[in-house]
Design a protein around this motif. Structure first.
Motif, short mmCIF file in Angstrom:
data_model
loop_
_atom_site.label_atom_id
_atom_site.label_comp_id
_atom_site.label_asym_id
_atom_site.label_seq_id
_atom_site.Cartn_x
_atom_site.Cartn_y
_atom_site.Cartn_z
N LEU A 1 -0.03 -12.00 13.91
CA LEU A 1 -0.71 -10.74 14.25
C LEU A 1 0.09 -9.54 13.74
O LEU A 1 -0.49 -8.55 13.28
CB LEU A 1 -0.93 -10.66 15.75
N ASP A 2 1.41 -9.63 13.79
CA ASP A 2 2.25 -8.57 13.21
C ASP A 2 2.03 -8.47 11.70
O ASP A 2 2.00 -7.37 11.14
CB ASP A 2 3.73 -8.85 13.49
N LEU A 3 1.89 -9.62 11.05
CA LEU A 3 1.63 -9.65 9.61
C LEU A 3 0.31 -8.95 9.31
O LEU A 3 0.22 -8.14 8.36
CB LEU A 3 1.61 -11.10 9.13
N VAL A 4 -0.72 -9.24 10.10
CA VAL A 4 -2.02 -8.61 9.89
C VAL A 4 -1.92 -7.10 10.09
O VAL A 4 -2.48 -6.32 9.31
CB VAL A 4 -3.07 -9.22 10.85
N ALA A 5 -1.20 -6.67 11.12
CA ALA A 5 -1.04 -5.23 11.37
C ALA A 5 -0.32 -4.55 10.20
O ALA A 5 -0.69 -3.44 9.79
CB ALA A 5 -0.27 -5.01 12.68
N GLU A 6 0.70 -5.21 9.66
CA GLU A 6 1.42 -4.65 8.51
C GLU A 6 0.49 -4.53 7.31
O GLU A 6 0.50 -3.53 6.58
CB GLU A 6 2.61 -5.54 8.18
N ALA A 7 -0.34 -5.56 7.09
CA ALA A 7 -1.27 -5.53 5.96
C ALA A 7 -2.29 -4.41 6.12
O ALA A 7 -2.66 -3.75 5.14
CB ALA A 7 -1.98 -6.88 5.85
N ARG A 8 -2.73 -4.18 7.33
CA ARG A 8 -3.69 -3.11 7.56
C ARG A 8 -3.10 -1.74 7.26
O ARG A 8 -3.79 -0.84 6.77
CB ARG A 8 -4.20 -3.16 9.01
N ARG A 9 -1.82 -1.56 7.57
CA ARG A 9 -1.16 -0.29 7.25
C ARG A 9 -1.02 -0.11 5.74
O ARG A 9 -1.07 1.00 5.22
CB ARG A 9 0.22 -0.24 7.91
N LEU A 10 -0.86 -1.22 5.02
CA LEU A 10 -0.67 -1.17 3.57
C LEU A 10 -1.97 -0.91 2.83
O LEU A 10 -1.97 -0.25 1.78
CB LEU A 10 -0.05 -2.49 3.10
N ALA A 11 -3.08 -1.41 3.33
CA ALA A 11 -4.34 -1.40 2.59
C ALA A 11 -4.75 -0.04 2.04
O ALA A 11 -5.13 0.07 0.87
CB ALA A 11 -5.45 -2.00 3.46
N PRO A 12 -4.67 1.05 2.84
CA PRO A 12 -5.13 2.35 2.29
C PRO A 12 -4.30 2.83 1.11
O PRO A 12 -4.77 3.68 0.32
CB PRO A 12 -4.99 3.29 3.49
N ALA A 13 -3.07 2.34 0.98
CA ALA A 13 -2.20 2.83 -0.10
C ALA A 13 -2.34 2.03 -1.39
O ALA A 13 -1.75 2.40 -2.40
CB ALA A 13 -0.74 2.79 0.37
N LEU A 14 -3.14 0.96 -1.37
CA LEU A 14 -3.25 0.14 -2.58
C LEU A 14 -4.02 0.88 -3.66
O LEU A 14 -5.07 1.50 -3.38
CB LEU A 14 -3.97 -1.18 -2.26
N PRO A 15 -3.56 0.82 -4.91
CA PRO A 15 -4.32 1.45 -5.99
C PRO A 15 -5.59 0.65 -6.26
O PRO A 15 -5.62 -0.57 -6.08
CB PRO A 15 -3.37 1.37 -7.19
N PRO A 16 -6.65 1.32 -6.67
CA PRO A 16 -7.90 0.59 -6.97
C PRO A 16 -7.73 -0.30 -8.19
O PRO A 16 -6.88 -0.05 -9.05
CB PRO A 16 -8.90 1.71 -7.22
N ILE A 17 -8.55 -1.36 -8.24
CA ILE A 17 -8.56 -2.23 -9.42
C ILE A 17 -9.98 -2.37 -9.94
O ILE A 17 -10.93 -2.05 -9.27
CB ILE A 17 -7.98 -3.63 -9.10
#
Length: 286
Positions: A270-286
């Motif tokens: 669940l911590d991993l999922v929370a970390e991924a959610r914080r990262l998602a908005p910063a990902l560059p589009p592909i």
């Protein structure tokens, strides 16, 4: 179990071999004549034993129960399961891992689930290559080839867990949430497996060969059987919000995102999922 083993025997005789794959939809999924033949065998066996039950099959869709079978079951027949026979639904995945078979990779299983309403109460996963079968009845435990599954063994994880990953066919390669989840898993896990056969991944989790599993908008048809077997073997399943997760083939795909692991590891996932959610908005589009 007899239906799954019969389908597995037919598949084992044909794989490896010529399994010409045809596109199914626009998501990159495929279907072969092996899927269709195994499904026909299973559906015919289920229909003969449980005429009143609804069947939802991967390739042929919904098969409604017969009114005559429902009436007979309501009267007294044990296979009709009494007056609520029309509330029973079988979910049939005759060949989970078709993409693997299409490229000659012998990693595939047969999966069936029986649901009371939307709740799975029986699950069966059969691996034709090894001849091994895993099954579960709700609140009665899970069985593997060597007998009862008493819970995934405790493992020393100095370099991180081995995790399985599954996502629905409709998830876009550009989906930022899926991308961030996979990226975070690669950093936090020792190894990430994407088997193209979620039911095989569930069986590996139930027997302790992998440490956890994360699903994002998972496919509904093969989820209930695998999740029930894992739960009855001692695996805990939570939604991304940390709440208890009920595996169902119904509802929108976003309701089928989860983490699954032995209880001691669930918090880390669940911590991993929370970390991924914080990262998602910063990902560059592909």
């Amino acid at each position: 179990m007899e239906a799954a083993l019969a389908a597995g025997s037919a598949l084992r005789e044909s794989v490896p071999g010529a399994a010409a794959a045809r596109p199914k939809g626009t998501s990159g999924d495929v279907v072969t004549d092996l899927d269709l033949a195994a499904e026909k065998l299973i559906v015919e066996r289920l229909r003969a034993e449980f005429p009143a039950h609804r069947i939802v099959a991967e390739e042929s869709g919904v098969h409604a129960g017969s009114a005559a079978g429902s009436a007979a079951g309501s009267a007294a027949g044990p296979h009709g399961d009494g007056p609520e026979a029309d509330g029973w639904t079988w979910l049939v995945d005759p060949l989970d891992g078709t993409n693997n078979v299409a490229i000659g990779l012998p990693a595939y299983v047969v999966g069936l689930a029986l649901c009371a309403g939307s709740r799975p109460v029986v699950g069966v996963v059969h691996e034709p290559v090894s001849g091994h079968t895993w099954s579960a009845v709700r609140d009665a435990g899970a069985l593997g080839p060597a007998g009862p599954l008493t819970g995934p063994p405790r493992r020393n994880l100095p370099h991180g867990p081995v995790l399985g990953w599954t996502q629905g066919h409709g998830v876009s390669r550009r989906d930022p949430a899926a991308r961030s989840l996979r990226m975070t898993m690669e950093v936090r896990a020792r190894r990430v497996l994407q088997l193209w056969a979620p039911l095989l991944c569930w069986a590996m989790l139930a027997r302790g060969d992998i440490d956890g599993m994360i699903g994002y908008h998972a496919e509904g048809l093969d989820l209930p059987a695998g999740a029930l077997i894992a739960q009855e073997a001692g695996v805990e399943i939570r939604g991304f919000d940390g709440q208890p997760f009920e595996a169902s083939a119904e509802g929108p795909p976003e309701d089928r995102s989860f983490v699954a692991a032995p209880p001691a590891l669930v918090g880390d996932l669940l911590d991993l999922v929370a970390e991924a959610r914080r990262l998602a908005p910063a990902l560059p589009p592909i």
